[in-house]
Design a protein around this motif. Structure first.
Motif, PDB file in Angstrom:
ATOM      1  N   GLN A  43       0.787  -1.101   0.050  1.00  0.00           N
ATOM      2  CA  GLN A  43      -0.032   0.026   0.151  1.00  0.00           C
ATOM      3  C   GLN A  43       0.784   1.280   0.029  1.00  0.00           C
ATOM      4  O   GLN A  43       0.698   2.146  -0.837  1.00  0.00           O
ATOM      5  CB  GLN A  43      -0.848   0.064   1.209  1.00  0.00           C
ATOM      6  CG  GLN A  43      -1.694   1.299   1.288  1.00  0.00           C
ATOM      7  CD  GLN A  43      -2.913   1.149   2.315  1.00  0.00           C
ATOM      8  OE1 GLN A  43      -2.908   0.056   3.077  1.00  0.00           O
ATOM      9  NE2 GLN A  43      -3.506   2.433   2.601  1.00  0.00           N
ATOM     10  N   GLU A  44       1.885   1.146   0.766  1.00  0.00           N
ATOM     11  CA  GLU A  44       2.588   2.407   0.947  1.00  0.00           C
ATOM     12  C   GLU A  44       3.488   2.650  -0.409  1.00  0.00           C
ATOM     13  O   GLU A  44       3.547   3.769  -0.918  1.00  0.00           O
ATOM     14  CB  GLU A  44       3.590   2.370   2.111  1.00  0.00           C
ATOM     15  CG  GLU A  44       4.525   3.670   2.344  1.00  0.00           C
ATOM     16  CD  GLU A  44       5.324   3.723   3.618  1.00  0.00           C
ATOM     17  OE1 GLU A  44       5.965   4.632   3.807  1.00  0.00           O
ATOM     18  OE2 GLU A  44       5.277   2.575   4.450  1.00  0.00           O
ATOM     19  N   TYR A  45       3.766   1.458  -1.104  1.00  0.00           N
ATOM     20  CA  TYR A  45       4.607   1.507  -2.313  1.00  0.00           C
ATOM     21  C   TYR A  45       3.576   2.044  -3.299  1.00  0.00           C
ATOM     22  O   TYR A  45       4.120   2.992  -4.005  1.00  0.00           O
ATOM     23  CB  TYR A  45       4.951  -0.042  -2.713  1.00  0.00           C
ATOM     24  CG  TYR A  45       6.247   0.098  -3.657  1.00  0.00           C
ATOM     25  CD1 TYR A  45       7.337  -0.466  -3.221  1.00  0.00           C
ATOM     26  CD2 TYR A  45       5.981   0.075  -5.088  1.00  0.00           C
ATOM     27  CE1 TYR A  45       8.525  -0.740  -4.005  1.00  0.00           C
ATOM     28  CE2 TYR A  45       6.840  -0.282  -5.846  1.00  0.00           C
ATOM     29  CZ  TYR A  45       8.154  -0.636  -5.347  1.00  0.00           C
ATOM     30  OH  TYR A  45       9.129  -0.734  -6.148  1.00  0.00           O
ATOM     31  N   ALA A  46       2.307   1.650  -3.415  1.00  0.00           N
ATOM     32  CA  ALA A  46       1.473   2.262  -4.263  1.00  0.00           C
ATOM     33  C   ALA A  46       1.362   3.717  -4.192  1.00  0.00           C
ATOM     34  O   ALA A  46       1.270   4.486  -4.944  1.00  0.00           O
ATOM     35  CB  ALA A  46       0.239   1.687  -4.155  1.00  0.00           C
ATOM     36  N   ASN A  49       3.945   5.709  -5.684  1.00  0.00           N
ATOM     37  CA  ASN A  49       4.021   5.648  -7.151  1.00  0.00           C
ATOM     38  C   ASN A  49       3.136   6.848  -7.519  1.00  0.00           C
ATOM     39  O   ASN A  49       3.310   7.396  -8.727  1.00  0.00           O
ATOM     40  CB  ASN A  49       3.476   4.343  -7.878  1.00  0.00           C
ATOM     41  CG  ASN A  49       4.507   3.408  -7.894  1.00  0.00           C
ATOM     42  OD1 ASN A  49       5.669   3.544  -8.080  1.00  0.00           O
ATOM     43  ND2 ASN A  49       4.017   2.136  -8.112  1.00  0.00           N
ATOM     44  N   GLU A  50       2.035   7.102  -6.704  1.00  0.00           N
ATOM     45  CA  GLU A  50       1.215   8.227  -7.014  1.00  0.00           C
ATOM     46  C   GLU A  50       1.907   9.620  -6.993  1.00  0.00           C
ATOM     47  O   GLU A  50       1.312  10.354  -7.592  1.00  0.00           O
ATOM     48  CB  GLU A  50      -0.119   7.893  -6.201  1.00  0.00           C
ATOM     49  CG  GLU A  50      -1.080   6.917  -6.414  1.00  0.00           C
ATOM     50  CD  GLU A  50      -2.153   6.733  -5.497  1.00  0.00           C
ATOM     51  OE1 GLU A  50      -2.058   7.532  -4.658  1.00  0.00           O
ATOM     52  OE2 GLU A  50      -2.926   5.770  -5.542  1.00  0.00           O
ATOM     53  N   GLN A  51       2.908   9.539  -6.378  1.00  0.00           N
ATOM     54  CA  GLN A  51       3.719  10.824  -6.334  1.00  0.00           C
ATOM     55  C   GLN A  51       4.503  11.275  -7.275  1.00  0.00           C
ATOM     56  O   GLN A  51       5.014  12.187  -7.538  1.00  0.00           O
ATOM     57  CB  GLN A  51       4.564  10.972  -4.952  1.00  0.00           C
ATOM     58  CG  GLN A  51       3.672  10.779  -3.702  1.00  0.00           C
ATOM     59  CD  GLN A  51       4.502  10.705  -2.471  1.00  0.00           C
ATOM     60  OE1 GLN A  51       5.452  11.087  -2.372  1.00  0.00           O
ATOM     61  NE2 GLN A  51       3.963  10.102  -1.438  1.00  0.00           N
ATOM     62  N   ILE A  52       4.571  10.231  -8.403  1.00  0.00           N
ATOM     63  CA  ILE A  52       5.399  10.344  -9.606  1.00  0.00           C
ATOM     64  C   ILE A  52       4.712  11.523 -10.504  1.00  0.00           C
ATOM     65  O   ILE A  52       3.346  11.262 -10.801  1.00  0.00           O
ATOM     66  CB  ILE A  52       5.608   9.051 -10.109  1.00  0.00           C
ATOM     67  CG1 ILE A  52       6.649   8.436  -9.409  1.00  0.00           C
ATOM     68  CG2 ILE A  52       6.255   9.514 -11.788  1.00  0.00           C
ATOM     69  CD1 ILE A  52       6.589   6.657 -10.225  1.00  0.00           C
ATOM     70  N   GLU A  53       5.487  12.525 -10.985  1.00  0.00           N
ATOM     71  CA  GLU A  53       4.596  13.794 -11.606  1.00  0.00           C
ATOM     72  C   GLU A  53       4.027  13.225 -12.926  1.00  0.00           C
ATOM     73  O   GLU A  53       3.024  13.688 -13.298  1.00  0.00           O
ATOM     74  CB  GLU A  53       5.515  14.883 -11.574  1.00  0.00           C
ATOM     75  CG  GLU A  53       5.691  15.611 -10.069  1.00  0.00           C
ATOM     76  CD  GLU A  53       7.010  16.310 -10.042  1.00  0.00           C
ATOM     77  OE1 GLU A  53       7.339  16.696 -11.253  1.00  0.00           O
ATOM     78  OE2 GLU A  53       7.200  17.291  -9.041  1.00  0.00           O
ATOM     79  N   ARG A  54       5.106  12.436 -13.698  1.00  0.00           N
ATOM     80  CA  ARG A  54       4.577  12.154 -15.069  1.00  0.00           C
ATOM     81  C   ARG A  54       3.844  10.736 -14.858  1.00  0.00           C
ATOM     82  O   ARG A  54       4.500   9.786 -14.484  1.00  0.00           O
ATOM     83  CB  ARG A  54       5.967  11.917 -15.994  1.00  0.00           C
ATOM     84  CG  ARG A  54       6.166  13.224 -16.294  1.00  0.00           C
ATOM     85  CD  ARG A  54       7.285  12.837 -17.504  1.00  0.00           C
ATOM     86  NE  ARG A  54       6.671  11.995 -18.576  1.00  0.00           N
ATOM     87  CZ  ARG A  54       7.512  11.499 -19.538  1.00  0.00           C
ATOM     88  NH1 ARG A  54       8.746  11.621 -19.580  1.00  0.00           N
ATOM     89  NH2 ARG A  54       6.878  10.828 -20.339  1.00  0.00           N
ATOM     90  N   PHE A 167       5.037  -3.636  -7.280  1.00  0.00           N
ATOM     91  CA  PHE A 167       3.975  -3.374  -6.218  1.00  0.00           C
ATOM     92  C   PHE A 167       3.215  -2.235  -6.400  1.00  0.00           C
ATOM     93  O   PHE A 167       3.657  -1.286  -7.061  1.00  0.00           O
ATOM     94  CB  PHE A 167       4.868  -3.300  -4.876  1.00  0.00           C
ATOM     95  CG  PHE A 167       5.644  -4.499  -4.612  1.00  0.00           C
ATOM     96  CD1 PHE A 167       5.265  -5.752  -3.915  1.00  0.00           C
ATOM     97  CD2 PHE A 167       7.278  -4.217  -4.788  1.00  0.00           C
ATOM     98  CE1 PHE A 167       6.121  -6.680  -3.671  1.00  0.00           C
ATOM     99  CE2 PHE A 167       7.911  -5.432  -4.491  1.00  0.00           C
ATOM    100  CZ  PHE A 167       7.524  -6.568  -4.038  1.00  0.00           C
ATOM    101  N   GLY A 168       1.978  -2.437  -6.103  1.00  0.00           N
ATOM    102  CA  GLY A 168       0.999  -1.248  -6.268  1.00  0.00           C
ATOM    103  C   GLY A 168       0.250  -1.133  -7.599  1.00  0.00           C
ATOM    104  O   GLY A 168       0.184  -2.572  -8.161  1.00  0.00           O
ATOM    105  N   ASP A 169      -0.404  -0.255  -8.015  1.00  0.00           N
ATOM    106  CA  ASP A 169      -1.115  -0.241  -9.154  1.00  0.00           C
ATOM    107  C   ASP A 169      -0.280  -0.019 -10.471  1.00  0.00           C
ATOM    108  O   ASP A 169      -0.913  -0.318 -11.542  1.00  0.00           O
ATOM    109  CB  ASP A 169      -2.113   0.868  -9.035  1.00  0.00           C
ATOM    110  CG  ASP A 169      -3.086   0.467  -7.807  1.00  0.00           C
ATOM    111  OD1 ASP A 169      -3.230  -0.820  -7.430  1.00  0.00           O
ATOM    112  OD2 ASP A 169      -3.582   1.680  -7.465  1.00  0.00           O
ATOM    113  N   GLN A 170       0.939   0.299 -10.601  1.00  0.00           N
ATOM    114  CA  GLN A 170       1.726   0.651 -11.780  1.00  0.00           C
ATOM    115  C   GLN A 170       2.758  -0.568 -12.177  1.00  0.00           C
ATOM    116  O   GLN A 170       3.929  -0.165 -12.128  1.00  0.00           O
ATOM    117  CB  GLN A 170       2.182   1.890 -11.652  1.00  0.00           C
ATOM    118  CG  GLN A 170       1.207   3.205 -11.538  1.00  0.00           C
ATOM    119  CD  GLN A 170       2.077   4.506 -11.455  1.00  0.00           C
ATOM    120  OE1 GLN A 170       2.674   4.862 -12.456  1.00  0.00           O
ATOM    121  NE2 GLN A 170       1.893   5.352 -10.550  1.00  0.00           N
ATOM    122  N   ALA A 171       2.117  -1.708 -12.446  1.00  0.00           N
ATOM    123  CA  ALA A 171       2.809  -2.765 -12.704  1.00  0.00           C
ATOM    124  C   ALA A 171       3.688  -2.359 -14.342  1.00  0.00           C
ATOM    125  O   ALA A 171       3.008  -1.947 -15.169  1.00  0.00           O
ATOM    126  CB  ALA A 171       2.289  -4.076 -12.937  1.00  0.00           C
TER     127      ALA A 171
END
Length: 205
Positions: A43-46, A49-54, A167-171
């Motif tokens: 969850q924390e990993y995902a 990932n959401e903090q990536i600007e692009r 991990f997370g939503d961006q495989a």
């Protein structure tokens, strides 16, 4: 639910049936606590990932090539990541090298027990490495997909296998590539430096 966590839970269920009460206290309870920790880690990993600007989709090149500009951005991103992690990177490298040696000696792939060993006790360190990665991606204008593609092709050009865990939503999108000769020529002179950060790739970062 991520495949790694599913694998952990399957192992726990099997051990419940085999081990009975003793198995529960010696293996199952610690294993379940570990699986819960993995879920929190994912969850924390995902969230990172959401903090990536692009967040735009990266179109994967059909020829498996990477440009000089992409490679230079990757090099400086890796340098920043290694500098930010400093001594902590040594811990990742030691864990990777130890497991890789055992796997190579027995000529096999890592099993679920080794994945337990690899990640247990490394959660906070891997989250810190992920945080450092996100900062580097934003600094050098990478989306996660572009970074993973350039990273993977770079290490393939060096003849190294790369991590497929995500991990997370961006495989990462998975595709089998050949590496063009020009990429091999571009990457090869930087082998020594690139291998300093290979532990990041092995742990999926």
């Amino acid at each position: 639910m991520p495949k790694f966590l599913v694998g952990c839970l399957v192992v726990i269920v099997v051990l419940v049936g085999v081990g009975g009460t003793a198995g529960y206290f010696l293996v199952i309870k610690p294993g379940w606590e570990f699986a819960t920790g993995v879920q929190e880690f994912v969850q924390e990993y995902a969230e990172l990932n959401e903090q990536i600007e692009r967040q735009d989709d990266f179109e994967l090149p059909e020829d498996g090539g990477i440009t000089s500009e992409q490679f230079q951005r990757f090099l400086v991103a890796q340098r920043d990541m290694r500098e930010a992690m400093e001594g902590e990177l040594g811990t990742l490298k030691e864990r990777f090298e130890s497991m890789q040696q055992e796997i190579d000696d027995e000529e096999r792939d890592a099993n679920i027990g080794e994945l337990f060993t690899a990640y247990q006790g490394l959660g906070e360190l891997l989250i810190e490495a992920k945080r450092v990665q996100v900062e580097a991606l934003n600094r050098y204008n990478f989306s996660l997909q572009e970074y993973l593609y350039v990273r993977n092709q770079t290490y393939r050009a060096l003849g190294q296998e790369v991590a497929v865990a995500s991990f997370g939503d961006q495989a990462p999108q998975v595709r089998s590539y050949t590496v063009p000769d020009e990429v091999v020529e571009m990457v090869s002179p930087h082998r020594e430096e690139l291998m300093e950060g290979y532990a990041f790739a092995w742990f999926g970062i």
